[in-house]
Scaffold this motif. Sequence first.
Motif, PDB file in Angstrom:
ATOM      1  N   THR A 200      41.674  28.673 -12.594  1.00 41.34           N
ATOM      2  CA  THR A 200      42.941  28.983 -12.203  1.00 41.34           C
ATOM      3  C   THR A 200      41.426  30.404 -11.409  1.00 41.34           C
ATOM      4  N   ILE A 201      40.307  30.590 -11.559  1.00 42.87           N
ATOM      5  CA  ILE A 201      40.198  31.655 -11.232  1.00 42.87           C
ATOM      6  C   ILE A 201      39.688  30.831  -9.544  1.00 42.87           C
ATOM      7  N   TYR A 202      38.457  29.402  -9.557  1.00 42.64           N
ATOM      8  CA  TYR A 202      37.776  29.667  -8.670  1.00 42.64           C
ATOM      9  C   TYR A 202      38.392  28.793  -7.999  1.00 42.64           C
ATOM     10  N   LYS A 203      39.661  27.873  -8.062  1.00 46.01           N
ATOM     11  CA  LYS A 203      40.758  27.415  -6.987  1.00 46.01           C
ATOM     12  C   LYS A 203      41.310  28.884  -5.725  1.00 46.01           C
ATOM     13  N   ALA A 204      41.279  30.242  -7.024  1.00 47.32           N
ATOM     14  CA  ALA A 204      40.961  31.450  -6.078  1.00 47.32           C
ATOM     15  C   ALA A 204      40.018  31.691  -5.416  1.00 47.32           C
ATOM     16  N   LEU A 205      38.078  31.379  -5.454  1.00 48.20           N
ATOM     17  CA  LEU A 205      37.638  31.591  -4.789  1.00 48.20           C
ATOM     18  C   LEU A 205      37.146  30.658  -3.558  1.00 48.20           C
ATOM     19  N   HIS A 207      39.081  29.653  -2.167  1.00 51.01           N
ATOM     20  CA  HIS A 207      40.400  30.327  -0.442  1.00 51.01           C
ATOM     21  C   HIS A 207      39.556  31.409   0.239  1.00 51.01           C
ATOM     22  N   ALA A 208      38.279  32.040  -0.498  1.00 50.45           N
ATOM     23  CA  ALA A 208      37.860  32.972   0.204  1.00 50.45           C
ATOM     24  C   ALA A 208      36.753  32.692   2.251  1.00 50.45           C
TER      25      ALA A 208
END
Length: 263
Positions: A200-205, A207-208
């Motif tokens: 979940t964390i790396y999916k969000a990252l 998109h940065a």
Amino acid sequence: MGRAFMKLGFIGTGALTSAVVCGLKSHADNSVPVLLSPRSQQIAADLASRYRDVRVATDNQAVLDECDTIMLAVRPQVAREILSALRFRHGHHVVSLIATLSREDITGLVSPATRITKALPMPMIAQRQGATLIYPSDPDMADFFGRLGKVIATDDTDEFNALSVVTATFATYFKYLDTVYGWLKDRGVADAKASDYIATIYKALAHAPDTASDPGFMHLAEEYATLGGINEQILRELMARGMFDALAESLSGVHRRILASQS
């Protein structure tokens, strides 16, 4: 070539062919008929059973005889042997998915066909994600692969070869994640919880960069590496140990390998 008039054939029916076909057939506009070579019979038969307008040819030559757009997806070790035995037409549009054979090599093997495109789709194209490299620019292939994800086109063979090196970093990325995952497990975190949190964390990252104004990535590293903070600590320690210099050296090694395979 309009999409409705394309007759698409594949020479070689492995995982990459399967990914392209699955991505294509999951799109709303999926009316392109597909003819598969009988190599890798199980994959070909499975695709034909799933999609009504996907068929398996009797042999490789039948694919060429019935189709106008031919995607080459055989292993590079056997490509010359397989392709030299086939009779291509001048009107064929040949799209090579064979990463380590140059466009010049392919041109020599598929004569008298002269319209040759190199394309580098990734397995995630099955979910219509990721990007496909195309060389040289071609509006029909940009349209085709554009339905399956992003298209990055170039008319510079050196640029294409350099961009191709990026695809060699996937396993390293997942090993990075697995190292974090293993560290959490060693400290008693439940498997599912550790995996879910990391994913979940790396999916969000990921998109940065979408909203970043700078085309590079160091500004994002600096944004997260607050002076004296824990992100800054790990970044500083890994840089001091030469981790990223070693990565750059490995990238150069892959680049040399690609160039050597085309010489």
